[in-house]
Motif scaffolding. Sequence first.
Motif, PDB file in Angstrom:
ATOM      1  N   ASP A 278       0.817  -1.212   0.000  1.00 55.04           N
ATOM      2  CA  ASP A 278       0.000   0.000   0.000  1.00 55.04           C
ATOM      3  C   ASP A 278       0.856   1.270   0.000  1.00 55.04           C
ATOM      4  OD1 ASP A 278      -2.637   0.957  -0.149  1.00 55.04           O
ATOM      5  OD2 ASP A 278      -2.650   1.459   1.985  1.00 55.04           O
ATOM      6  N   GLU A 390      -1.893   7.046  -2.064  1.00 52.35           N
ATOM      7  CA  GLU A 390      -2.669   7.094  -3.308  1.00 52.35           C
ATOM      8  C   GLU A 390      -1.881   7.679  -4.475  1.00 52.35           C
ATOM      9  OE1 GLU A 390      -3.952   8.398  -0.471  1.00 52.35           O
ATOM     10  OE2 GLU A 390      -5.482   6.902   0.031  1.00 52.35           O
ATOM     11  N   ASP A 415       1.268   8.518 -10.603  1.00 52.50           N
ATOM     12  CA  ASP A 415       0.719   7.184 -10.382  1.00 52.50           C
ATOM     13  C   ASP A 415      -0.338   7.317  -9.284  1.00 52.50           C
ATOM     14  OD1 ASP A 415       0.173   4.544 -10.001  1.00 52.50           O
ATOM     15  OD2 ASP A 415       2.248   3.910  -9.756  1.00 52.50           O
ATOM     16  N   TYR A 416      -1.588   7.091  -9.633  1.00 58.20           N
ATOM     17  CA  TYR A 416      -2.707   7.321  -8.724  1.00 58.20           C
ATOM     18  C   TYR A 416      -3.437   6.012  -8.473  1.00 58.20           C
ATOM     19  CZ  TYR A 416      -7.218   9.161  -7.052  1.00 58.20           C
ATOM     20  OH  TYR A 416      -8.352   9.419  -6.330  1.00 58.20           O
ATOM     21  N   ARG A 417      -3.633   5.672  -7.198  1.00 62.22           N
ATOM     22  CA  ARG A 417      -4.336   4.450  -6.826  1.00 62.22           C
ATOM     23  C   ARG A 417      -5.556   4.823  -5.994  1.00 62.22           C
ATOM     24  NH1 ARG A 417       0.620   0.313  -5.183  1.00 62.22           N
ATOM     25  NH2 ARG A 417       1.951   0.776  -6.996  1.00 62.22           N
ATOM     26  N   GLU A 420      -7.863  -0.280  -4.105  1.00 65.05           N
ATOM     27  CA  GLU A 420      -6.967  -1.419  -4.277  1.00 65.05           C
ATOM     28  C   GLU A 420      -7.217  -2.154  -5.588  1.00 65.05           C
ATOM     29  OE1 GLU A 420      -9.578  -4.755  -1.824  1.00 65.05           O
ATOM     30  OE2 GLU A 420      -7.860  -3.801  -0.867  1.00 65.05           O
ATOM     31  N   ARG A 423      -5.789   1.215 -10.600  1.00 66.06           N
ATOM     32  CA  ARG A 423      -4.570   2.009 -10.639  1.00 66.06           C
ATOM     33  C   ARG A 423      -4.536   2.790 -11.948  1.00 66.06           C
ATOM     34  NH1 ARG A 423      -0.062  -2.316  -8.282  1.00 66.06           N
ATOM     35  NH2 ARG A 423      -1.171  -2.692  -6.317  1.00 66.06           N
ATOM     36  N   LYS A 425      -2.258   5.648 -14.270  1.00 63.84           N
ATOM     37  CA  LYS A 425      -0.949   6.253 -14.474  1.00 63.84           C
ATOM     38  C   LYS A 425      -1.038   7.246 -15.626  1.00 63.84           C
ATOM     39  CE  LYS A 425       3.963   5.129 -14.944  1.00 63.84           C
ATOM     40  NZ  LYS A 425       4.962   4.039 -15.034  1.00 63.84           N
ATOM     41  N   GLU A 454      -5.274   0.071 -14.834  1.00 66.53           N
ATOM     42  CA  GLU A 454      -5.275  -1.354 -14.535  1.00 66.53           C
ATOM     43  C   GLU A 454      -6.365  -1.624 -13.502  1.00 66.53           C
ATOM     44  OE1 GLU A 454      -1.604  -3.961 -13.977  1.00 66.53           O
ATOM     45  OE2 GLU A 454      -2.380  -3.848 -11.915  1.00 66.53           O
ATOM     46  N   TRP A 455      -7.282  -2.486 -13.856  1.00 65.07           N
ATOM     47  CA  TRP A 455      -8.410  -2.789 -12.982  1.00 65.07           C
ATOM     48  C   TRP A 455      -8.359  -4.268 -12.645  1.00 65.07           C
ATOM     49  CZ3 TRP A 455     -13.823  -4.477 -14.630  1.00 65.07           C
ATOM     50  CH2 TRP A 455     -14.689  -4.482 -13.521  1.00 65.07           C
TER      51      TRP A 455
END
Length: 599
Positions: A278, A390, A415-417, A420, A423, A425, A454-455
């Motif tokens: 994380d 994040e 890069d943003y999350r 979980e 994601r 970018k 990306e899921w």
Amino acid sequence: MNTLKTVGVVALATLLSAQARCENENKPRFRDEAIRAEMDGQWEEALRIHRAHIAVESQRADLWIRIADIENKLGHTNAMVEAAEHAAWISPDDVEAWRRLSRSYAVAGRPADALFAINRALFLGHDNVDDLRSRSQIANWLGKTDLAAESFRLLLDLVPDDIEARLALARALSWSGALEGAAGAYERYLEARPRDIGVLLELERVHAWRGNFAAAMSVLKRYKEAGGDAALLERETVKVLAAADKARSALPRIERILEASPDDFEVIFARTIAHNFDRQPAETLADLELLGKIRPGSEDIVNLRRTALVPMKSFIRATGRYYTDSDDLDIEHVHAENESALSPGRRILADAGVTWLSAPVGTGLENADGTTEAMSWFGRVGLAYLLSREVDLRGLAGVSWAEDGTTPVFSLQADYRPSECLRLKAELERGHLLVSPRTVSKRVTDTFARLAAEWRPGFSSTVVAGGRYDDYSDGNRRWEGTIAPRRAVVRSSLCNLDLGLRAQGFGFSDNLDGGYYDPGTYQQYAGTMHLFVKLSPDSGIGLVAAAGWFKDDSMNGYDFGWSADGELTVGAYRDWMLKLAAGAYENFRPEEAQGFRAY
């Protein structure tokens, strides 16, 4: 003289005959007295009688075995072993003597000798069931889990319905690291006893060690349905969630467990993994320190520390790359970069690279002045900043040189999350277009913006999608879009395998003959394979392959093509890491002799 000799021989024969009669007469007496003493529990007396008997008949293996048994009852370990050894030496082909010798060695704490003796018994007795059980126990004692597993396999060949042996085989395979075989053996055991909640947890852990987190969660569901303990279920669930990079689901539940059990090593271990995934470096370091206090010297902590800390360290990376294709375009690139850690979330960045390109005259890829070679270099410095778990930001700026001219270049990444499962970018970058000598000689620059997503909605599915827009300094514009769903098919201790699909399209606003491939539209639809073979905890071979059909606006229909990229990684979590990569790309064009190939 002859008469005296004859008399002597007769006298000797008479004496031997009398001794033999005496021994034969004594045998029932020895036997009866010994049996009465043993039935009365008079072990010392029984031992005295057997010792007296063995003095008369020293080659009686059965008597030595009785003596060994009684010495064992009396706690005389050395004497027991000595008697059992006598029995085996006297009768080297007596299966029972070697069995007793193996047991004696085991009682004496000599497992290696016990294993030798039981192997001899198995050789003589042709895979006796009891001997196989004994060997498996001794093998486990010695840590020879492979031999234990083999013993249980042979036992199950003889007694296929032995459920306990099936469970013992599963455990031996698990301890030996043969996790795939262990998972299968556990499942066969559970077919007979589906509600054995303890064994369900053992199977769940095997799946988690294999990296098959979807299977682990499925077994935990079965554990719950079988009436398993709720607290233990929660503890195992958070461990799986943490290992599966589901940190934001795991962390709140972990904290609730630790409120009741603040020193639970395995749960703190899971929290460390979750904090690391994380992007919480300070919390990861604090957890590692706490783990070291709870269980100092643990090998698991050493491995976790290496995995967590190596990405936080400063590093220098040097890369060399060579490209060639069927148009005789050759590109050589050397790149060096350095990241100096100021703190776990802040880094100073610097990189530099040089590229050499060559293409024959007449290909349309050579320099604008007709020469065949070109060179470009760049240098940049920047900063990386972990704003929060994040958001991670990176920026580099510098200059790039091509054909006696320099131009400012830069790279910005975010890069943003947000969760979980998702994601994002985003990138904005400017640099020289290094795809042929002609683009370098014309000093074409490329400023592009890219967004990738990306899921991962569960434990088995991943969807990657992205879009890109390029603005070339020669007036051309380029767009690109990709979507690639895939699903985990294999998760094991040996390899991971994903299969999926990919749809890709791109195109240009103009066809300028500028030294690069610029169709109005290009489409490709392919099946994909992502394979990773695990060589060790920090080494492996990755392969990404795709095969399908493509079409650009110059073609009347779709043609077939494929690509493959492989990479060997050695020492991913050590002070030195090596990567070796190779790739190939081929499009078959019926109207061309060989199509297009690139390596």
